[in-house]
Motif scaffolding. Sequence first.
Motif, PDB file in Angstrom:
ATOM      1  N   PHE A  60      59.358 -24.034  -0.844  1.00 19.55           N
ATOM      2  CA  PHE A  60      60.177 -25.202  -1.160  1.00 19.55           C
ATOM      3  C   PHE A  60      59.621 -25.984  -2.346  1.00 19.55           C
ATOM      4  O   PHE A  60      60.341 -26.747  -2.970  1.00 19.55           O
ATOM      5  CB  PHE A  60      60.282 -26.130   0.057  1.00 19.55           C
ATOM      6  CG  PHE A  60      61.224 -25.643   1.138  1.00 19.55           C
ATOM      7  CD1 PHE A  60      61.787 -24.382   1.091  1.00 19.55           C
ATOM      8  CD2 PHE A  60      61.569 -26.476   2.203  1.00 19.55           C
ATOM      9  CE1 PHE A  60      62.656 -23.931   2.082  1.00 19.55           C
ATOM     10  CE2 PHE A  60      62.444 -26.039   3.196  1.00 19.55           C
ATOM     11  CZ  PHE A  60      62.982 -24.769   3.143  1.00 19.55           C
ATOM     12  N   VAL A 104      57.174 -28.294  -2.082  1.00 21.03           N
ATOM     13  CA  VAL A 104      56.711 -29.639  -1.708  1.00 21.03           C
ATOM     14  C   VAL A 104      55.182 -29.661  -1.777  1.00 21.03           C
ATOM     15  O   VAL A 104      54.551 -28.607  -1.904  1.00 21.03           O
ATOM     16  CB  VAL A 104      57.186 -30.032  -0.281  1.00 21.03           C
ATOM     17  CG1 VAL A 104      58.684 -30.241  -0.267  1.00 21.03           C
ATOM     18  CG2 VAL A 104      56.778 -28.976   0.741  1.00 21.03           C
ATOM     19  N   HIS A 159      55.214 -33.805   1.151  1.00 20.46           N
ATOM     20  CA  HIS A 159      55.943 -34.881   0.462  1.00 20.46           C
ATOM     21  C   HIS A 159      56.348 -34.449  -0.941  1.00 20.46           C
ATOM     22  O   HIS A 159      55.902 -33.408  -1.439  1.00 20.46           O
ATOM     23  CB  HIS A 159      55.050 -36.128   0.372  1.00 20.46           C
ATOM     24  CG  HIS A 159      53.953 -35.990  -0.649  1.00 20.46           C
ATOM     25  ND1 HIS A 159      54.008 -36.569  -1.906  1.00 20.46           N
ATOM     26  CD2 HIS A 159      52.777 -35.316  -0.619  1.00 20.46           C
ATOM     27  CE1 HIS A 159      52.908 -36.271  -2.591  1.00 20.46           C
ATOM     28  NE2 HIS A 159      52.145 -35.505  -1.830  1.00 20.46           N
ATOM     29  N   ARG A 160      57.179 -35.253  -1.520  1.00 23.99           N
ATOM     30  CA  ARG A 160      57.464 -35.165  -2.950  1.00 23.99           C
ATOM     31  C   ARG A 160      57.319 -36.566  -3.544  1.00 23.99           C
ATOM     32  O   ARG A 160      57.929 -37.516  -3.031  1.00 23.99           O
ATOM     33  CB  ARG A 160      58.901 -34.700  -3.197  1.00 23.99           C
ATOM     34  CG  ARG A 160      59.176 -33.253  -2.811  1.00 23.99           C
ATOM     35  CD  ARG A 160      60.634 -32.925  -3.107  1.00 23.99           C
ATOM     36  NE  ARG A 160      61.020 -31.638  -2.582  1.00 23.99           N
ATOM     37  CZ  ARG A 160      60.872 -30.478  -3.227  1.00 23.99           C
ATOM     38  NH1 ARG A 160      60.334 -30.452  -4.432  1.00 23.99           N
ATOM     39  NH2 ARG A 160      61.271 -29.358  -2.669  1.00 23.99           N
ATOM     40  N   HIS A 186      62.270 -37.048   6.398  1.00 22.01           N
ATOM     41  CA  HIS A 186      63.199 -36.074   6.976  1.00 22.01           C
ATOM     42  C   HIS A 186      62.485 -34.840   7.487  1.00 22.01           C
ATOM     43  O   HIS A 186      61.338 -34.557   7.075  1.00 22.01           O
ATOM     44  CB  HIS A 186      64.271 -35.688   5.954  1.00 22.01           C
ATOM     45  CG  HIS A 186      63.744 -34.948   4.755  1.00 22.01           C
ATOM     46  ND1 HIS A 186      63.539 -33.594   4.749  1.00 22.01           N
ATOM     47  CD2 HIS A 186      63.377 -35.384   3.528  1.00 22.01           C
ATOM     48  CE1 HIS A 186      63.081 -33.228   3.559  1.00 22.01           C
ATOM     49  NE2 HIS A 186      62.965 -34.291   2.803  1.00 22.01           N
ATOM     50  N   ILE A 240      61.723 -30.934   7.539  1.00 26.25           N
ATOM     51  CA  ILE A 240      61.591 -30.054   6.359  1.00 26.25           C
ATOM     52  C   ILE A 240      62.856 -29.230   6.095  1.00 26.25           C
ATOM     53  O   ILE A 240      63.139 -28.874   4.952  1.00 26.25           O
ATOM     54  CB  ILE A 240      60.325 -29.146   6.487  1.00 26.25           C
ATOM     55  CG1 ILE A 240      60.074 -28.296   5.234  1.00 26.25           C
ATOM     56  CG2 ILE A 240      60.390 -28.255   7.712  1.00 26.25           C
ATOM     57  CD1 ILE A 240      59.554 -29.028   4.047  1.00 26.25           C
ATOM     58  N   GLN A 273      65.772 -30.170   5.827  1.00 24.21           N
ATOM     59  CA  GLN A 273      66.722 -30.891   4.979  1.00 24.21           C
ATOM     60  C   GLN A 273      66.331 -30.871   3.506  1.00 24.21           C
ATOM     61  O   GLN A 273      67.066 -31.378   2.646  1.00 24.21           O
ATOM     62  CB  GLN A 273      66.841 -32.356   5.429  1.00 24.21           C
ATOM     63  CG  GLN A 273      67.383 -32.533   6.833  1.00 24.21           C
ATOM     64  CD  GLN A 273      68.822 -32.049   6.943  1.00 24.21           C
ATOM     65  OE1 GLN A 273      69.677 -32.429   6.150  1.00 24.21           O
ATOM     66  NE2 GLN A 273      69.083 -31.179   7.908  1.00 24.21           N
ATOM     67  N   ASP A 274      65.169 -30.311   3.218  1.00 22.31           N
ATOM     68  CA  ASP A 274      64.683 -30.367   1.842  1.00 22.31           C
ATOM     69  C   ASP A 274      65.646 -29.756   0.809  1.00 22.31           C
ATOM     70  O   ASP A 274      65.759 -30.288  -0.297  1.00 22.31           O
ATOM     71  CB  ASP A 274      63.296 -29.721   1.732  1.00 22.31           C
ATOM     72  CG  ASP A 274      62.716 -29.861   0.345  1.00 22.31           C
ATOM     73  OD1 ASP A 274      62.428 -31.003  -0.066  1.00 22.31           O
ATOM     74  OD2 ASP A 274      62.599 -28.842  -0.368  1.00 22.31           O
ATOM     75  N   ARG A 300      66.397 -31.274  -2.875  1.00 19.45           N
ATOM     76  CA  ARG A 300      66.074 -30.569  -4.127  1.00 19.45           C
ATOM     77  C   ARG A 300      67.222 -30.732  -5.106  1.00 19.45           C
ATOM     78  O   ARG A 300      67.030 -31.020  -6.271  1.00 19.45           O
ATOM     79  CB  ARG A 300      65.856 -29.085  -3.840  1.00 19.45           C
ATOM     80  CG  ARG A 300      64.427 -28.834  -3.579  1.00 19.45           C
ATOM     81  CD  ARG A 300      63.942 -27.452  -3.461  1.00 19.45           C
ATOM     82  NE  ARG A 300      64.746 -26.401  -2.961  1.00 19.45           N
ATOM     83  CZ  ARG A 300      64.626 -25.867  -1.734  1.00 19.45           C
ATOM     84  NH1 ARG A 300      63.778 -26.382  -0.867  1.00 19.45           N
ATOM     85  NH2 ARG A 300      65.360 -24.847  -1.378  1.00 19.45           N
ATOM     86  N   SER A 334      60.155 -38.161  -1.122  1.00 11.71           N
ATOM     87  CA  SER A 334      60.468 -37.745   0.246  1.00 11.71           C
ATOM     88  C   SER A 334      59.201 -37.393   1.002  1.00 11.71           C
ATOM     89  O   SER A 334      58.160 -37.117   0.400  1.00 11.71           O
ATOM     90  CB  SER A 334      61.427 -36.557   0.226  1.00 11.71           C
ATOM     91  OG  SER A 334      60.874 -35.507  -0.529  1.00 11.71           O
ATOM     92  N   GLN A 359      58.089 -35.072   4.539  1.00  7.02           N
ATOM     93  CA  GLN A 359      58.683 -34.079   5.438  1.00  7.02           C
ATOM     94  C   GLN A 359      57.902 -33.868   6.724  1.00  7.02           C
ATOM     95  O   GLN A 359      56.671 -33.788   6.688  1.00  7.02           O
ATOM     96  CB  GLN A 359      58.755 -32.722   4.715  1.00  7.02           C
ATOM     97  CG  GLN A 359      59.808 -32.615   3.646  1.00  7.02           C
ATOM     98  CD  GLN A 359      59.309 -33.073   2.287  1.00  7.02           C
ATOM     99  OE1 GLN A 359      58.118 -33.084   2.055  1.00  7.02           O
ATOM    100  NE2 GLN A 359      60.208 -33.458   1.411  1.00  7.02           N
TER     101      GLN A 359
END
Length: 368
Positions: A21, A23, A53-54, A215, A217, A219-220, A224, A240, A242
């Motif tokens: 992903f 992240v 996280h992001r 959220h 993970i 839902q990532d 994106r 975000s 996760q």
Amino acid sequence: MKVTPWEVSGQIDYDKLIKEFGVEKIDDKLLSRIKKHTGDLHVFLRRKLFFAHRDMNWLLDEYERGNKFYLYTGRGPSEGMHLGHLIPFMFTKWLQDKFDVPLYIQLTDDEKFLVKDKLTLKDTHRMAYENALDVVAVGFKPGKTFIFSDLDYSKTLYNNALLVAKKLNLSTAKAVFGITNEDNVGKIFFASMQSVPAFLPSIEAGRNIPCLIPHGIDQDPYFRVTRDILPKLGFYKPASIQSQFLPPLTGVEGKMSASQHESAIYLTDDEKIVANKIRKYAFSGGQPTIQEHREKGGNPDIDVSFIWLKMIFEESDEKLKKIHDDYKSGKMLTSELKEILIEKINKFLIEHRKNREKVKLDKFLLKD
Ligand code: TRP
């Protein structure tokens, strides 16, 4: 393993997800930075239930400069909620309290209608408001917390979703969500709806406000896309954070599922049902006989009762360690471990249901 917004199954390898992903893992440096502002660390952070996280560092940079953020999270309505569903909300409440920021909660009754064959719009709309009671019961602040059903806030949302939809092309939607030619077109458009709360407060304020999205993970993929498109519209990318999934009662694979009744504890399960489910279904790392257990000890790492205590219900590191060591050495039996969990869950649920009774939803709702 499969992790998409609509399906989670198999043995989940979170390190692999971090790579796939893109992240970032939450490290000790970030934790101490958060702690500087919050004073303490929520058990979900200490035990790494929230693990990735992001752009949290960017968010905190802005915060430290006086540019406060708001929170955005949501829920795809279902018939009855279980414990796993409350995790992002419990954590979001903690963030709201510590940072004293507004929160927007999206109830995607439109999405649920599109992805579930058997549900009507009337069903998902009703479920949105029933779920909202459980969400608010977690303890959100009125006046600072705004909840909306997509169907009832559709005018505002649609007008802004169009901005996103115009920039989201079919090949991106296919790649990010695994959408195929057999999927309905509503699903593709819906991705734009879930992006809107990540910039709507900025539109309303007439200036850019940073946004943080807690959220699960799965839902990532939505975010994106959101992060890709928002800068093209002149907004910040949302930050975000996760969470992992609470493993189902029946084993460590996949996540607790609302449609597999024995795998989940529902918020409506009474004391007897909770005790029965845990005694009967909670996957155990103990030995088949008491004698063997005393000799060889149990394995807390695969024991769902222990994992649930660790992830949610036993906040004290000291008590958790004692349970861990006693179980591993064989001093504590599976039945004793399960009783500890049963008591914790029942206490939590009784309190939750009391709070739910008192909720005044009107104070929280946004509608057109
Ligand atoms: N799609 C999410 C679900 O099915 C609901 C949702 C909407 C959401 N907006 C969100 C979840 C923001 C987390 C954060 O559960």
